[in-house]
Design an enzyme around this catalytic site. Structure first.
Site, PDB file in Angstrom:
ATOM      1  N   GLY A  11       0.825  -1.214   0.000  1.00 34.87           N
ATOM      2  CA  GLY A  11       0.000   0.000   0.000  1.00 34.87           C
ATOM      3  C   GLY A  11       0.854   1.256   0.000  1.00 34.87           C
ATOM      4  O   GLY A  11       1.836   1.329   0.726  1.00 34.87           O
ATOM      5  N   ARG A  72       0.954  -5.114  -5.700  1.00 34.67           N
ATOM      6  CA  ARG A  72       1.080  -6.354  -4.949  1.00 34.67           C
ATOM      7  C   ARG A  72       1.438  -7.413  -5.988  1.00 34.67           C
ATOM      8  O   ARG A  72       0.837  -7.461  -7.055  1.00 34.67           O
ATOM      9  CB  ARG A  72      -0.215  -6.667  -4.200  1.00 34.67           C
ATOM     10  CG  ARG A  72      -0.517  -5.570  -3.172  1.00 34.67           C
ATOM     11  CD  ARG A  72      -1.391  -6.021  -2.025  1.00 34.67           C
ATOM     12  NE  ARG A  72      -1.109  -5.229  -0.833  1.00 34.67           N
ATOM     13  CZ  ARG A  72      -1.695  -4.066  -0.523  1.00 34.67           C
ATOM     14  NH1 ARG A  72      -2.566  -3.532  -1.327  1.00 34.67           N
ATOM     15  NH2 ARG A  72      -1.387  -3.437   0.587  1.00 34.67           N
ATOM     16  N   ASP A 103       5.250  -4.767   6.201  1.00 32.00           N
ATOM     17  CA  ASP A 103       5.946  -6.002   6.597  1.00 32.00           C
ATOM     18  C   ASP A 103       5.913  -7.074   5.509  1.00 32.00           C
ATOM     19  O   ASP A 103       6.847  -7.873   5.406  1.00 32.00           O
ATOM     20  CB  ASP A 103       5.436  -6.529   7.951  1.00 32.00           C
ATOM     21  CG  ASP A 103       3.978  -6.883   7.939  1.00 32.00           C
ATOM     22  OD1 ASP A 103       3.268  -6.482   7.000  1.00 32.00           O
ATOM     23  OD2 ASP A 103       3.538  -7.575   8.878  1.00 32.00           O
ATOM     24  N   THR A 126       3.965   2.750   5.633  1.00 32.68           N
ATOM     25  CA  THR A 126       2.564   2.337   5.653  1.00 32.68           C
ATOM     26  C   THR A 126       1.804   3.259   6.608  1.00 32.68           C
ATOM     27  O   THR A 126       2.342   3.639   7.649  1.00 32.68           O
ATOM     28  CB  THR A 126       2.381   0.863   6.090  1.00 32.68           C
ATOM     29  OG1 THR A 126       1.032   0.674   6.551  1.00 32.68           O
ATOM     30  CG2 THR A 126       3.312   0.456   7.211  1.00 32.68           C
ATOM     31  N   ASP A 128      -0.466   2.430   8.443  1.00 29.95           N
ATOM     32  CA  ASP A 128      -1.018   1.643   9.565  1.00 29.95           C
ATOM     33  C   ASP A 128      -0.173   1.672  10.838  1.00 29.95           C
ATOM     34  O   ASP A 128      -0.667   1.307  11.901  1.00 29.95           O
ATOM     35  CB  ASP A 128      -1.190   0.179   9.141  1.00 29.95           C
ATOM     36  CG  ASP A 128      -2.102   0.043   7.939  1.00 29.95           C
ATOM     37  OD1 ASP A 128      -2.899   0.968   7.706  1.00 29.95           O
ATOM     38  OD2 ASP A 128      -2.002  -0.967   7.231  1.00 29.95           O
ATOM     39  N   ASP A 130       2.091  -0.396  11.779  1.00 30.97           N
ATOM     40  CA  ASP A 130       1.910  -1.748  12.312  1.00 30.97           C
ATOM     41  C   ASP A 130       3.143  -2.630  12.125  1.00 30.97           C
ATOM     42  O   ASP A 130       3.027  -3.831  11.931  1.00 30.97           O
ATOM     43  CB  ASP A 130       0.686  -2.407  11.649  1.00 30.97           C
ATOM     44  CG  ASP A 130       0.858  -2.546  10.140  1.00 30.97           C
ATOM     45  OD1 ASP A 130       1.799  -1.955   9.583  1.00 30.97           O
ATOM     46  OD2 ASP A 130       0.040  -3.240   9.517  1.00 30.97           O
ATOM     47  N   ARG A 155     -18.664  15.561  12.370  1.00 33.35           N
ATOM     48  CA  ARG A 155     -19.226  15.930  13.681  1.00 33.35           C
ATOM     49  C   ARG A 155     -20.175  17.128  13.576  1.00 33.35           C
ATOM     50  O   ARG A 155     -21.151  17.226  14.315  1.00 33.35           O
ATOM     51  CB  ARG A 155     -18.116  16.211  14.707  1.00 33.35           C
ATOM     52  CG  ARG A 155     -18.692  16.182  16.134  1.00 33.35           C
ATOM     53  CD  ARG A 155     -17.675  16.504  17.168  1.00 33.35           C
ATOM     54  NE  ARG A 155     -16.986  15.376  17.771  1.00 33.35           N
ATOM     55  CZ  ARG A 155     -17.545  14.498  18.603  1.00 33.35           C
ATOM     56  NH1 ARG A 155     -18.811  14.553  18.897  1.00 33.35           N
ATOM     57  NH2 ARG A 155     -16.816  13.539  19.128  1.00 33.35           N
ATOM     58  N   ARG A 172      -5.909  -1.966   8.611  1.00 27.52           N
ATOM     59  CA  ARG A 172      -5.892  -3.447   8.615  1.00 27.52           C
ATOM     60  C   ARG A 172      -6.178  -3.946  10.026  1.00 27.52           C
ATOM     61  O   ARG A 172      -7.168  -3.563  10.615  1.00 27.52           O
ATOM     62  CB  ARG A 172      -4.564  -3.968   8.066  1.00 27.52           C
ATOM     63  CG  ARG A 172      -4.443  -3.689   6.577  1.00 27.52           C
ATOM     64  CD  ARG A 172      -3.308  -4.408   5.953  1.00 27.52           C
ATOM     65  NE  ARG A 172      -2.040  -3.827   6.342  1.00 27.52           N
ATOM     66  CZ  ARG A 172      -0.889  -4.156   5.804  1.00 27.52           C
ATOM     67  NH1 ARG A 172      -0.825  -5.076   4.860  1.00 27.52           N
ATOM     68  NH2 ARG A 172       0.224  -3.577   6.184  1.00 27.52           N
TER      69      ARG A 172
HETATM   70  P1  ADP Z   1       2.771  -4.429   2.725  1.00 31.40           P
HETATM   71  O1  ADP Z   1       4.181  -4.403   2.270  1.00 31.40           O
HETATM   72  O2  ADP Z   1       2.159  -3.064   2.750  1.00 31.40           O
HETATM   73  O3  ADP Z   1       2.608  -5.187   4.021  1.00 31.40           O
HETATM   74  P2  ADP Z   1       1.694  -6.717   1.273  1.00 31.40           P
HETATM   75  O4  ADP Z   1       1.555  -7.564   2.484  1.00 31.40           O
HETATM   76  O5  ADP Z   1       0.591  -6.748   0.275  1.00 31.40           O
HETATM   77  O6  ADP Z   1       1.895  -5.186   1.626  1.00 31.40           O
HETATM   78  O7  ADP Z   1       3.044  -7.143   0.549  1.00 31.40           O
HETATM   79  C1  ADP Z   1       3.493  -6.475  -0.604  1.00 31.40           C
HETATM   80  C2  ADP Z   1       4.197  -7.425  -1.520  1.00 31.40           C
HETATM   81  O8  ADP Z   1       5.343  -7.977  -0.848  1.00 31.40           O
HETATM   82  C3  ADP Z   1       3.393  -8.643  -1.929  1.00 31.40           C
HETATM   83  O9  ADP Z   1       2.513  -8.375  -3.013  1.00 31.40           O
HETATM   84  C4  ADP Z   1       4.487  -9.599  -2.359  1.00 31.40           C
HETATM   85  O10 ADP Z   1       4.984  -9.254  -3.629  1.00 31.40           O
HETATM   86  C5  ADP Z   1       5.574  -9.320  -1.316  1.00 31.40           C
HETATM   87  N1  ADP Z   1       5.465 -10.264  -0.204  1.00 31.40           N
HETATM   88  C6  ADP Z   1       4.596 -10.245   0.828  1.00 31.40           C
HETATM   89  N2  ADP Z   1       4.792 -11.289   1.667  1.00 31.40           N
HETATM   90  C7  ADP Z   1       5.805 -12.020   1.134  1.00 31.40           C
HETATM   91  C8  ADP Z   1       6.469 -13.223   1.517  1.00 31.40           C
HETATM   92  N3  ADP Z   1       6.123 -13.907   2.605  1.00 31.40           N
HETATM   93  N4  ADP Z   1       7.467 -13.668   0.714  1.00 31.40           N
HETATM   94  C9  ADP Z   1       7.829 -12.990  -0.388  1.00 31.40           C
HETATM   95  N5  ADP Z   1       7.240 -11.858  -0.799  1.00 31.40           N
HETATM   96  C10 ADP Z   1       6.247 -11.355  -0.060  1.00 31.40           C
END
Ligand code: ADP
Length: 322
Positions: A11, A72, A103, A126, A128, A130, A155, A172
């Site tokens: 995001g 993504r 993450d 992000t 968030d 988080d 409000r 999230r």
């Molecule tokens: P964010 O980085 O905001 O947490 P996502 O969780 O959607 O967003 O992760 C972004 C991208 O990072 C995913 O579309 C994927 O390409 C990669 N990614 C996420 N988790 C993994 C993982 N466990 N192993 C490898 N690549 C990952």
């Protein structure tokens, strides 16, 4: 002189551009070249690369979103595609990669290092807030401010029409955004994800407010991973207590907009530190913000899930909404 790459993934969040700018200029300052990778890991797999110069990252410090765009990329979960990604970087003689994201993006970057020894550095971006290992992620402050401004407007109507509003904010499974927005807007209640919803307490509080002539109530709802949760809460309030309410889902308005001064400052400091960590690479690191200072920590520290202590903020909301 060496060549390094940077991408934004997951995001988008306000301040990502500040980090891209700072990373790029700091690398150029050290005498290196910088390649921008478009649309996160998808662009890495498609070799969608652009050269970044001092001027190509000019006039972006105030812009929300990310000039590199984001995506993504499901393929990146598979080792064979990460191998292809490592090969593309090698073909272009790119010595290291900076990943700005959450993450999920960090898991991808860390896997790229663990499996294929690609030097990586992460910058937490992000709205968030988080990510474990850092007290702050780029974009959070701006998102809180955007949501606060929106709630203030709602409000006005809540007051004018004696109305109860359920305002759903992003985040999230994180409660950070919702709690800060609740505190800063004087919300009557903040409904965080995870815990069972204390309907009786919420219903009693709204009724009590009405009895003492309170004009309208604002309940902030953390989306909890799935947008639209407020509609169930609205129905429960109607069925259990005959309380009518309006739902407003703030949605993506919270992700955009010009970054706040705080986001610009932290993103800039993180961008420079990330470039220094990568150009003097020893091990994969993530930039952090802890006790008012930007620093570095290891990837595993940032991948344990957010351990923010939200109890104090929940208590604050309770005290202030009597
Ligand atoms: P964010 O980085 O905001 O947490 P996502 O969780 O959607 O967003 O992760 C972004 C991208 O990072 C995913 O579309 C994927 O390409 C990669 N990614 C996420 N988790 C993994 C993982 N466990 N192993 C490898 N690549 C990952």
């Amino acid at each position: 002189m060496a060549k390094y790459a940077i991408l934004t993934s997951g995001g988008d969040s306000p301040g990502m551009n500040c980090a891209i700018r700072a990373f790029t200029r700091s690398m150029l300052y050290q005498g290196h070249k910088v390649v921008g990778i478009k649309r996160g890991y998808s662009g890495l797999l498609n070799k969608d690369f652009v050269n970044l110069t001092a001027s190509s990252v000019g006039n972006i410090i105030q812009r929300g979103g990310t000039i590199l765009q984001s995506s993504r990329c499901l393929k990146f979960h598979e080792k064979k595609f990460r191998k292809a990604a490592a090969q593309k970087l090698e073909e272009e003689k790119i010595k290291g990669l900076c990943v700005i994201g959450g993450d999920g993006s960090f898991k991808g970057a860390y896997a790229l290092y663990n499996d294929f020894k690609v030097p990586v550095v992460g910058i937490p971006g992000t709205i968030d807030n988080d990510i474990s290992g850092t007290e702050y992620t780029i974009g959070h402050d701006t998102a809180v401010q955007t949501a606060v401004e929106a709630v203030d407007k709602i409000r006005d109507t809540a007051f004018s029409h004696d109305r109860v509003f359920l305002i759903e904010v992003m985040g999230r499974n994180s409660s950070s955004l919702a709690l800060k927005v609740g505190i800063c807007t004087g919300a009557e209640n903040v409904i965080v994800p995870g815990n069972e919803i204390p309907y009786q307490e919420i219903g009693d509080k709204i009724k009590k407010g009405e009895e003492r002539g309170k004009k309208g109530s604002i309940l902030i709802v953390a989306e909890g991973g799935k947008e639209g949760r407020s509609y169930n809460i609205q129905k429960e309030l109607q069925d259990r207590f005959n309380i009518q309410s309006k739902v407003c889902i703030l949605g993506h308005i919270q992700r955009g907009g010009s970054p706040s001064a705080m986001d610009r400052l932290i993103a800039t400091e993180m961008g420079v530190l990330a470039s220094q960590s990568l150009s003097h690479f020893k091990e994969p690191m993530v930039t952090t913000y802890t006790a008012g200072e930007v620093g570095l920590t290891s990837f595993p520290q940032c991948l344990t899930g957010r351990s923010e202590n939200i109890e104090a903020q929940i208590e604050l909301t309770r005290i202030l909404s009597i």
